[in-house]
Write a protein that holds these residues in place. Structure first.
Motif, PDB file in Angstrom:
ATOM      1  N   ASP A 282     -29.635  19.421 -35.126  1.00 35.49           N
ATOM      2  CA  ASP A 282     -29.612  18.462 -34.029  1.00 35.49           C
ATOM      3  C   ASP A 282     -29.828  17.055 -34.572  1.00 35.49           C
ATOM      4  O   ASP A 282     -30.361  16.875 -35.683  1.00 35.49           O
ATOM      5  CB  ASP A 282     -30.701  18.782 -33.005  1.00 35.49           C
ATOM      6  CG  ASP A 282     -30.364  20.015 -32.171  1.00 35.49           C
ATOM      7  OD1 ASP A 282     -29.172  20.364 -32.087  1.00 35.49           O
ATOM      8  OD2 ASP A 282     -31.297  20.632 -31.621  1.00 35.49           O
ATOM      9  N   ILE A 283     -29.429  16.067 -33.784  1.00 33.82           N
ATOM     10  CA  ILE A 283     -29.554  14.667 -34.183  1.00 33.82           C
ATOM     11  C   ILE A 283     -30.327  13.924 -33.109  1.00 33.82           C
ATOM     12  O   ILE A 283     -29.890  13.855 -31.957  1.00 33.82           O
ATOM     13  CB  ILE A 283     -28.160  14.033 -34.380  1.00 33.82           C
ATOM     14  CG1 ILE A 283     -27.352  14.823 -35.421  1.00 33.82           C
ATOM     15  CG2 ILE A 283     -28.291  12.562 -34.789  1.00 33.82           C
ATOM     16  CD1 ILE A 283     -25.876  14.501 -35.419  1.00 33.82           C
ATOM     17  N   TYR A 284     -31.505  13.380 -33.470  1.00 35.82           N
ATOM     18  CA  TYR A 284     -32.321  12.610 -32.542  1.00 35.82           C
ATOM     19  C   TYR A 284     -32.092  11.126 -32.825  1.00 35.82           C
ATOM     20  O   TYR A 284     -32.296  10.678 -33.953  1.00 35.82           O
ATOM     21  CB  TYR A 284     -33.806  12.931 -32.721  1.00 35.82           C
ATOM     22  CG  TYR A 284     -34.216  14.343 -32.333  1.00 35.82           C
ATOM     23  CD1 TYR A 284     -33.308  15.254 -31.803  1.00 35.82           C
ATOM     24  CD2 TYR A 284     -35.533  14.765 -32.518  1.00 35.82           C
ATOM     25  CE1 TYR A 284     -33.694  16.539 -31.453  1.00 35.82           C
ATOM     26  CE2 TYR A 284     -35.934  16.052 -32.158  1.00 35.82           C
ATOM     27  CZ  TYR A 284     -35.014  16.933 -31.633  1.00 35.82           C
ATOM     28  OH  TYR A 284     -35.408  18.199 -31.285  1.00 35.82           O
ATOM     29  N   ILE A 285     -31.685  10.387 -31.826  1.00 34.86           N
ATOM     30  CA  ILE A 285     -31.279   8.999 -32.022  1.00 34.86           C
ATOM     31  C   ILE A 285     -32.368   8.034 -31.537  1.00 34.86           C
ATOM     32  O   ILE A 285     -32.813   8.109 -30.385  1.00 34.86           O
ATOM     33  CB  ILE A 285     -29.967   8.710 -31.272  1.00 34.86           C
ATOM     34  CG1 ILE A 285     -28.863   9.662 -31.773  1.00 34.86           C
ATOM     35  CG2 ILE A 285     -29.535   7.260 -31.466  1.00 34.86           C
ATOM     36  CD1 ILE A 285     -27.600   9.631 -30.939  1.00 34.86           C
TER      37      ILE A 285
ATOM     38  N   ALA B 194     -24.322   4.922 -29.906  1.00 37.50           N
ATOM     39  CA  ALA B 194     -24.317   5.841 -31.045  1.00 37.50           C
ATOM     40  C   ALA B 194     -23.831   7.224 -30.623  1.00 37.50           C
ATOM     41  O   ALA B 194     -23.065   7.878 -31.344  1.00 37.50           O
ATOM     42  CB  ALA B 194     -25.706   5.924 -31.661  1.00 37.50           C
ATOM     43  N   THR B 195     -24.278   7.685 -29.464  1.00 36.41           N
ATOM     44  CA  THR B 195     -23.846   8.989 -28.948  1.00 36.41           C
ATOM     45  C   THR B 195     -22.340   9.006 -28.738  1.00 36.41           C
ATOM     46  O   THR B 195     -21.656   9.980 -29.085  1.00 36.41           O
ATOM     47  CB  THR B 195     -24.563   9.300 -27.620  1.00 36.41           C
ATOM     48  OG1 THR B 195     -25.972   9.379 -27.862  1.00 36.41           O
ATOM     49  CG2 THR B 195     -24.089  10.625 -27.036  1.00 36.41           C
ATOM     50  N   GLU B 196     -21.819   7.920 -28.207  1.00 30.46           N
ATOM     51  CA  GLU B 196     -20.372   7.809 -27.983  1.00 30.46           C
ATOM     52  C   GLU B 196     -19.606   7.853 -29.309  1.00 30.46           C
ATOM     53  O   GLU B 196     -18.623   8.597 -29.451  1.00 30.46           O
ATOM     54  CB  GLU B 196     -20.075   6.497 -27.259  1.00 30.46           C
ATOM     55  CG  GLU B 196     -18.597   6.211 -27.044  1.00 30.46           C
ATOM     56  CD  GLU B 196     -18.361   4.824 -26.467  1.00 30.46           C
ATOM     57  OE1 GLU B 196     -17.298   4.245 -26.768  1.00 30.46           O
ATOM     58  OE2 GLU B 196     -19.240   4.306 -25.741  1.00 30.46           O
ATOM     59  N   VAL B 197     -20.075   7.083 -30.281  1.00 28.62           N
ATOM     60  CA  VAL B 197     -19.399   7.034 -31.580  1.00 28.62           C
ATOM     61  C   VAL B 197     -19.460   8.388 -32.277  1.00 28.62           C
ATOM     62  O   VAL B 197     -18.457   8.872 -32.823  1.00 28.62           O
ATOM     63  CB  VAL B 197     -20.029   5.943 -32.477  1.00 28.62           C
ATOM     64  CG1 VAL B 197     -19.491   6.026 -33.901  1.00 28.62           C
ATOM     65  CG2 VAL B 197     -19.771   4.559 -31.895  1.00 28.62           C
ATOM     66  N   LEU B 198     -20.630   9.012 -32.267  1.00 26.30           N
ATOM     67  CA  LEU B 198     -20.787  10.297 -32.950  1.00 26.30           C
ATOM     68  C   LEU B 198     -19.967  11.393 -32.269  1.00 26.30           C
ATOM     69  O   LEU B 198     -19.394  12.263 -32.949  1.00 26.30           O
ATOM     70  CB  LEU B 198     -22.266  10.684 -32.993  1.00 26.30           C
ATOM     71  CG  LEU B 198     -23.137   9.800 -33.891  1.00 26.30           C
ATOM     72  CD1 LEU B 198     -24.610  10.143 -33.709  1.00 26.30           C
ATOM     73  CD2 LEU B 198     -22.741   9.927 -35.355  1.00 26.30           C
ATOM     74  N   THR B 199     -19.893  11.346 -30.946  1.00 22.72           N
ATOM     75  CA  THR B 199     -19.078  12.324 -30.225  1.00 22.72           C
ATOM     76  C   THR B 199     -17.606  12.156 -30.583  1.00 22.72           C
ATOM     77  O   THR B 199     -16.897  13.134 -30.843  1.00 22.72           O
ATOM     78  CB  THR B 199     -19.273  12.176 -28.709  1.00 22.72           C
ATOM     79  OG1 THR B 199     -20.656  12.391 -28.380  1.00 22.72           O
ATOM     80  CG2 THR B 199     -18.436  13.189 -27.946  1.00 22.72           C
ATOM     81  N   GLU B 200     -17.154  10.915 -30.628  1.00 21.46           N
ATOM     82  CA  GLU B 200     -15.768  10.644 -30.979  1.00 21.46           C
ATOM     83  C   GLU B 200     -15.461  11.023 -32.432  1.00 21.46           C
ATOM     84  O   GLU B 200     -14.317  11.321 -32.774  1.00 21.46           O
ATOM     85  CB  GLU B 200     -15.442   9.162 -30.756  1.00 21.46           C
ATOM     86  CG  GLU B 200     -15.383   8.779 -29.277  1.00 21.46           C
ATOM     87  CD  GLU B 200     -15.126   7.303 -29.067  1.00 21.46           C
ATOM     88  OE1 GLU B 200     -15.086   6.549 -30.070  1.00 21.46           O
ATOM     89  OE2 GLU B 200     -14.960   6.893 -27.902  1.00 21.46           O
ATOM     90  N   SER B 201     -16.500  11.042 -33.259  1.00 18.53           N
ATOM     91  CA  SER B 201     -16.297  11.419 -34.663  1.00 18.53           C
ATOM     92  C   SER B 201     -16.236  12.931 -34.843  1.00 18.53           C
ATOM     93  O   SER B 201     -16.002  13.415 -35.954  1.00 18.53           O
ATOM     94  CB  SER B 201     -17.424  10.843 -35.533  1.00 18.53           C
ATOM     95  OG  SER B 201     -18.632  11.575 -35.357  1.00 18.53           O
ATOM     96  N   GLY B 202     -16.474  13.671 -33.765  1.00 22.88           N
ATOM     97  CA  GLY B 202     -16.358  15.124 -33.823  1.00 22.88           C
ATOM     98  C   GLY B 202     -17.665  15.875 -33.739  1.00 22.88           C
ATOM     99  O   GLY B 202     -17.675  17.110 -33.803  1.00 22.88           O
TER     100      GLY B 202
END
Length: 289
Positions: free
Chosen positions: A118-121, A133-141
């Motif tokens: 898991d990734i805690y931001i 950050a959540t948006e960018v990481l989601t778009e990165s897969g």
């Protein structure tokens, strides 16, 4: 008359059956109470859903210490270096309008988040930075189910005793070492970089030839760590190994490695010279110019 009595008996039996069914398991029997219970259950479900995607500041600190979670700090360097969660990772998303930071975060995710942790931001307040950050990481897969915002961000962490620190010596890093003999033998090798993290006067009194220098004597000083970061990003090659000299091969060198990790250096390329300046072979090879 018999038909009327039979009808009445059947109606009574049905009524009793309904009362028994409604009353089983301790449920409320009135229609009004049943509606209230349903409303309460629905409200509870909504509350659980609303809390999904968030973790507390305390949980983030514990997760970073355990090492089984990526705790990602997305604040600007000046805020991050002034107080960070031990063992956290740093990849900034501020300023939010800087598209190059989104690209860099995508690259960071590709290089570092290939596991199933898991990734805690962490952002400043648990809002816009974490959302971006959540948006960018989601778009990165990255699977969105792995992404959690630290509720309240750094502001909430600041309220937890000991949650934010500038001490980098207890990181979950596999510290690597090079012997004094091998370090001296590598002096003059263009493929090896030497970094001396002792104070200015001590460095001037004697150091290995060709060494870069950054004073990290005050290991918890944010300004000193910033100077180390600027040296690493401005004058050092992340592709070449670095041999790091400190007073005794311990905390100053570890601090440098932690900062250089933030600067994008692979810790597999960073080596502490064993025993530091106390090593007789190393000190015998010192120059003063």
């Amino acid at each position: 008359m018999k038909r009327k009595i039979a009808a009445l008996l059947m109606a009574s039996a049905l009524t009793a059956a309904l009362i028994t069914a409604c009353g089983s398991g301790g449920e409320e029997t009135s229609g009004e109470s049943a509606e209230e219970t349903t409303a309460e259950e629905t409200s509870g479900e909504e509350s659980e859903e609303a809390s999904d995607g968030y973790v507390s500041a305390e949980d983030a600190v514990a997760a970073a210490k355990a090492g089984d979670t990526h705790v990602l700090d997305v604040r600007e360097w000046a805020n991050y270096v002034g107080g960070r969660v031990a063992n956290s990772e740093w990849c900034p998303i501020f300023p939010l309008e800087d598209d190059s930071l989104a690209e860099a975060m995508t690259e960071y995710a590709d290089a570092n988040f290939g596991d199933d942790k898991d990734i805690y931001i962490i952002c400043n307040s648990g809002a816009k930075g974490a959302e971006k950050a959540t948006e960018v990481l989601t778009e990165s897969g990255i699977d969105p189910s792995r992404l959690f915002t630290v509720e309240g961000g750094a502001k909430a962490l600041a309220e937890v005793d000991g949650a934010l620190t500038t001490n980098r010596t207890e990181e979950n890093i596999e510290w690597q070492y090079v012997s004094g003999e091998d370090a001296v033998a590598a002096v003059g090798d263009d493929e090896v970089q030497f970094l001396d993290v002792r104070d200015d006067e001590t460095y001037a009194a004697g150091h290995l030839e060709g060494s870069l220098q950054c004073n990290l004597k005050e290991i918890e000083d944010a300004e000193a760590q910033t100077q180390m970061y600027e040296l690493a990003t401005g004058e050092m090659d992340p592709e070449k190994p670095v041999y790091i000299l400190c007073y005794s091969g311990n905390n100053c060198a570890k601090t440098a490695i932690s900062v250089m990790k933030d600067a994008g250096f692979d810790t597999d390329n960073l080596f502490i010279i064993e025993d530091g300046a106390k090593n007789a072979e190393v000190s015998a090879a010192f120059v003063t110019e």
